[in-house]
Write a protein that holds these residues in place. Structure first.
Motif, PDB file in Angstrom:
ATOM      1  N   VAL A 101      40.261  34.983  41.058  1.00  0.00           N
ATOM      2  CA  VAL A 101      41.349  35.953  40.909  1.00  0.00           C
ATOM      3  C   VAL A 101      42.415  35.717  41.981  1.00  0.00           C
ATOM      4  O   VAL A 101      43.620  35.666  41.683  1.00  0.00           O
ATOM      5  CB  VAL A 101      40.786  37.391  40.974  1.00  0.00           C
ATOM      6  N   ALA A 102      41.997  35.541  43.233  1.00  0.00           N
ATOM      7  CA  ALA A 102      42.951  35.318  44.327  1.00  0.00           C
ATOM      8  C   ALA A 102      43.757  34.041  44.098  1.00  0.00           C
ATOM      9  O   ALA A 102      44.974  34.020  44.321  1.00  0.00           O
ATOM     10  CB  ALA A 102      42.216  35.253  45.667  1.00  0.00           C
ATOM     11  N   GLU A 103      43.104  32.962  43.671  1.00  0.00           N
ATOM     12  CA  GLU A 103      43.810  31.715  43.389  1.00  0.00           C
ATOM     13  C   GLU A 103      44.851  31.913  42.301  1.00  0.00           C
ATOM     14  O   GLU A 103      45.952  31.371  42.373  1.00  0.00           O
ATOM     15  CB  GLU A 103      42.826  30.622  42.988  1.00  0.00           C
ATOM     16  N   ALA A 127      44.869  39.406  48.452  1.00  0.00           N
ATOM     17  CA  ALA A 127      44.605  39.970  47.122  1.00  0.00           C
ATOM     18  C   ALA A 127      43.874  41.304  47.263  1.00  0.00           C
ATOM     19  O   ALA A 127      44.196  42.275  46.566  1.00  0.00           O
ATOM     20  CB  ALA A 127      43.800  38.988  46.279  1.00  0.00           C
ATOM     21  N   ALA A 128      42.913  41.370  48.170  1.00  0.00           N
ATOM     22  CA  ALA A 128      42.170  42.619  48.394  1.00  0.00           C
ATOM     23  C   ALA A 128      43.114  43.730  48.847  1.00  0.00           C
ATOM     24  O   ALA A 128      42.991  44.888  48.412  1.00  0.00           O
ATOM     25  CB  ALA A 128      41.055  42.396  49.413  1.00  0.00           C
ATOM     26  N   ILE A 138      38.923  45.062  41.295  1.00  0.00           N
ATOM     27  CA  ILE A 138      38.574  43.713  40.854  1.00  0.00           C
ATOM     28  C   ILE A 138      38.321  42.915  42.123  1.00  0.00           C
ATOM     29  O   ILE A 138      39.070  43.031  43.093  1.00  0.00           O
ATOM     30  CB  ILE A 138      39.719  43.059  40.040  1.00  0.00           C
ATOM     31  N   LYS A 139      37.272  42.110  42.124  1.00  0.00           N
ATOM     32  CA  LYS A 139      36.968  41.296  43.293  1.00  0.00           C
ATOM     33  C   LYS A 139      37.866  40.059  43.321  1.00  0.00           C
ATOM     34  O   LYS A 139      37.901  39.305  42.351  1.00  0.00           O
ATOM     35  CB  LYS A 139      35.506  40.868  43.279  1.00  0.00           C
ATOM     36  N   PRO A 140      38.559  39.824  44.423  1.00  0.00           N
ATOM     37  CA  PRO A 140      39.420  38.643  44.527  1.00  0.00           C
ATOM     38  C   PRO A 140      38.663  37.328  44.374  1.00  0.00           C
ATOM     39  O   PRO A 140      39.233  36.323  43.974  1.00  0.00           O
ATOM     40  CB  PRO A 140      40.024  38.762  45.934  1.00  0.00           C
ATOM     41  N   ARG A 159      50.123  39.347  40.055  1.00  0.00           N
ATOM     42  CA  ARG A 159      50.695  38.037  40.380  1.00  0.00           C
ATOM     43  C   ARG A 159      52.223  38.119  40.391  1.00  0.00           C
ATOM     44  O   ARG A 159      52.874  37.546  41.250  1.00  0.00           O
ATOM     45  CB  ARG A 159      50.207  36.995  39.375  1.00  0.00           C
ATOM     46  N   SER A 160      52.793  38.856  39.447  1.00  0.00           N
ATOM     47  CA  SER A 160      54.247  39.006  39.394  1.00  0.00           C
ATOM     48  C   SER A 160      54.774  39.879  40.521  1.00  0.00           C
ATOM     49  O   SER A 160      55.859  39.634  41.042  1.00  0.00           O
ATOM     50  CB  SER A 160      54.664  39.621  38.054  1.00  0.00           C
ATOM     51  N   LEU A 161      54.018  40.880  40.908  1.00  0.00           N
ATOM     52  CA  LEU A 161      54.481  41.823  41.922  1.00  0.00           C
ATOM     53  C   LEU A 161      54.293  41.343  43.355  1.00  0.00           C
ATOM     54  O   LEU A 161      54.866  41.928  44.274  1.00  0.00           O
ATOM     55  CB  LEU A 161      53.775  43.175  41.740  1.00  0.00           C
TER      56      LEU A 161
END
Length: 174
Positions: A101-103, A127-128, A138-140, A159-161
């Motif tokens: 998710v973080a990537e 991300a966290a 959601i876990k990064p 991702r957009s924000l």
């Protein structure tokens, strides 16, 4: 032409667009204001997605003009729209199932050295922080492939924000 006192972020004046001989937009006037939520509602084929794609720079109007903060702007290239902070999220979400998710969130801002993500822990921490700010659970470190469609949509929005965004367009699609 937009008035000097116009507070709109984006204004469309007389925008027309057609697909060959099929007229999709006929003289559309629209003002989008900062800090407001706007919704385009209409039947299938009414031109909502075409209008959104013109605002996002994916399509160029055949006539009329697009103004950004009162200045006529060529949004006909999505890179120009991105520089102005205009981003669009489509119904079909294109996240890489092999990424975390973080990537996925920081993909455009990644630092890679010899094919290895250099600052994975910083991306995960950032991300966290974003998830905490918006109340998202959601876990990064989770794999994108493990997410359901709603969670993937949330990741796409975050991702957009995470970069400068002046306007976020969410197109529900067909």
């Amino acid at each position: 032409m937009a008035a000097a006192s116009d507070s709109s972020l984006i204004r469309l004046d007389g925008v027309r667009y057609s697909y060959g001989t099929v007229l999709a937009l006929d003289g559309v006037d629209l003002a989008l204001h900062p800090g407001k939520i706007h919704a385009l509602v209409g039947e299938h084929g009414a031109g909502k997605s075409s209008l959104a794609m013109i605002i996002a720079g994916e399509l160029a109007p055949r006539s009329g003009q697009v103004l950004f903060r009162g200045v006529p702007t060529q949004m006909s290239r999505s890179k120009a729209a991105l520089r102005l902070g205009v981003k669009m999220i489509y119904q079909t979400i294109l996240l890489n199932n092999h990424f975390s998710v973080a990537e996925s969130i920081f993909y455009s801002n990644r630092i890679v050295n010899r094919g290895v993500w250099v600052h994975r822990r910083r991306m995960e921490a950032a991300a966290a922080e974003l998830f905490e700010r918006y109340g998202i659970r959601i876990k990064p470190t989770a794999s994108v492939s493990s997410l359901n469609i709603a969670e993937r949509t949330v990741v796409d929005i975050i991702r957009s924000l995470q970069t400068d965004t002046s306007l976020l367009i969410v197109d529900e699609g067909q």
